[in-house]
Design a protein around this motif. Sequence first.
Motif, PDB file in Angstrom:
ATOM      1  N   CYS A 152      -4.831  -2.612   8.041  1.00 28.24           N
ATOM      2  CA  CYS A 152      -4.251  -1.793   6.973  1.00 28.24           C
ATOM      3  C   CYS A 152      -5.196  -0.688   6.512  1.00 28.24           C
ATOM      4  CB  CYS A 152      -3.835  -2.684   5.803  1.00 28.24           C
ATOM      5  SG  CYS A 152      -2.421  -3.748   6.214  1.00 28.24           S
ATOM      6  N   GLY A 153      -6.301  -0.512   7.220  1.00 30.86           N
ATOM      7  CA  GLY A 153      -7.200   0.600   6.945  1.00 30.86           C
ATOM      8  C   GLY A 153      -8.414   0.292   6.090  1.00 30.86           C
ATOM      9  N   PHE A 154      -8.571  -0.940   5.632  1.00 32.62           N
ATOM     10  CA  PHE A 154      -9.750  -1.309   4.845  1.00 32.62           C
ATOM     11  C   PHE A 154     -10.968  -1.400   5.754  1.00 32.62           C
ATOM     12  CE2 PHE A 154      -6.416  -2.585   2.011  1.00 32.62           C
ATOM     13  CZ  PHE A 154      -6.956  -2.533   0.733  1.00 32.62           C
ATOM     14  N   GLU A 155     -12.114  -1.040   5.205  1.00 32.31           N
ATOM     15  CA  GLU A 155     -13.381  -1.146   5.938  1.00 32.31           C
ATOM     16  C   GLU A 155     -14.375  -1.938   5.109  1.00 32.31           C
ATOM     17  OE1 GLU A 155     -14.632   2.842   6.727  1.00 32.31           O
ATOM     18  OE2 GLU A 155     -13.051   3.171   8.216  1.00 32.31           O
ATOM     19  N   LEU A 207     -10.564   0.729   0.803  1.00 32.85           N
ATOM     20  CA  LEU A 207      -9.563   1.593   1.402  1.00 32.85           C
ATOM     21  C   LEU A 207      -9.574   2.904   0.647  1.00 32.85           C
ATOM     22  CD1 LEU A 207      -7.117   2.044   3.322  1.00 32.85           C
ATOM     23  CD2 LEU A 207      -5.690   1.189   1.455  1.00 32.85           C
ATOM     24  N   ARG A 230      -6.061   5.370  -4.737  1.00 35.36           N
ATOM     25  CA  ARG A 230      -7.207   5.010  -3.926  1.00 35.36           C
ATOM     26  C   ARG A 230      -8.454   5.380  -4.708  1.00 35.36           C
ATOM     27  NH1 ARG A 230      -3.257   3.166  -1.958  1.00 35.36           N
ATOM     28  NH2 ARG A 230      -2.556   3.262   0.191  1.00 35.36           N
ATOM     29  N   GLU A 254      -8.283  -4.968   7.875  1.00 37.07           N
ATOM     30  CA  GLU A 254      -8.713  -3.888   8.766  1.00 37.07           C
ATOM     31  C   GLU A 254      -7.520  -3.180   9.401  1.00 37.07           C
ATOM     32  OE1 GLU A 254     -13.196  -5.343   9.960  1.00 37.07           O
ATOM     33  OE2 GLU A 254     -11.542  -6.031  11.225  1.00 37.07           O
ATOM     34  N   LEU A 305       0.824  -1.208   0.000  1.00 35.58           N
ATOM     35  CA  LEU A 305       0.000   0.000   0.000  1.00 35.58           C
ATOM     36  C   LEU A 305       0.859   1.259   0.000  1.00 35.58           C
ATOM     37  CD1 LEU A 305      -2.787  -1.108   2.490  1.00 35.58           C
ATOM     38  CD2 LEU A 305      -2.936  -0.953  -0.016  1.00 35.58           C
TER      39      LEU A 305
END
Length: 157
Positions: free
Chosen positions: A129-132, A155, A109, A127, A103
């Motif tokens: 790594c910032g993914f939702e 993300l 993005r 999660e 990333l």
Amino acid sequence: MDVSLRPVHDSDLPVFFRQSNDPEALHRAAFTPENPADRDAFEAHWARIRASEQVVVRTVLGDGDVLGSAAVYGEPGEREVTYWIDRAYWGKGIATAALRALLAEVDERPLFARVAADNAASLRVLEKCGFEVSARATGYAPARGAEIGELVLTLGP
């Protein structure tokens, strides 16, 4: 363990093939090739990946050893991440470190990811790594021979 990424070398492919035929890893990943043991299909798949200018694919190294792969692929605005780590290294933070490194290299993005809904470990990696989670779906999982729940994660904007 020092985790790093580098371009894929020809010598990585036999390692990837072995890793992608681990029964427990196949079950957990779920959305796999119909016949992961088909070496010709595996070789053709990797040849396409490595030849594509739209794919960023890296070998994941841990202290210099090949531990798996990580990639970003797809059309702009719909690009997805994927990763595969040798089962011997699960639960050691390798996937999270590898995905973070990928990333950092690929700054576009949004990025998306898909995971079997029951794959809690991969969901945690994403999660961290910032993914939702942005959607839920159902899809056919060749490794399980059945329709299963799938989570779509996003993300970025």
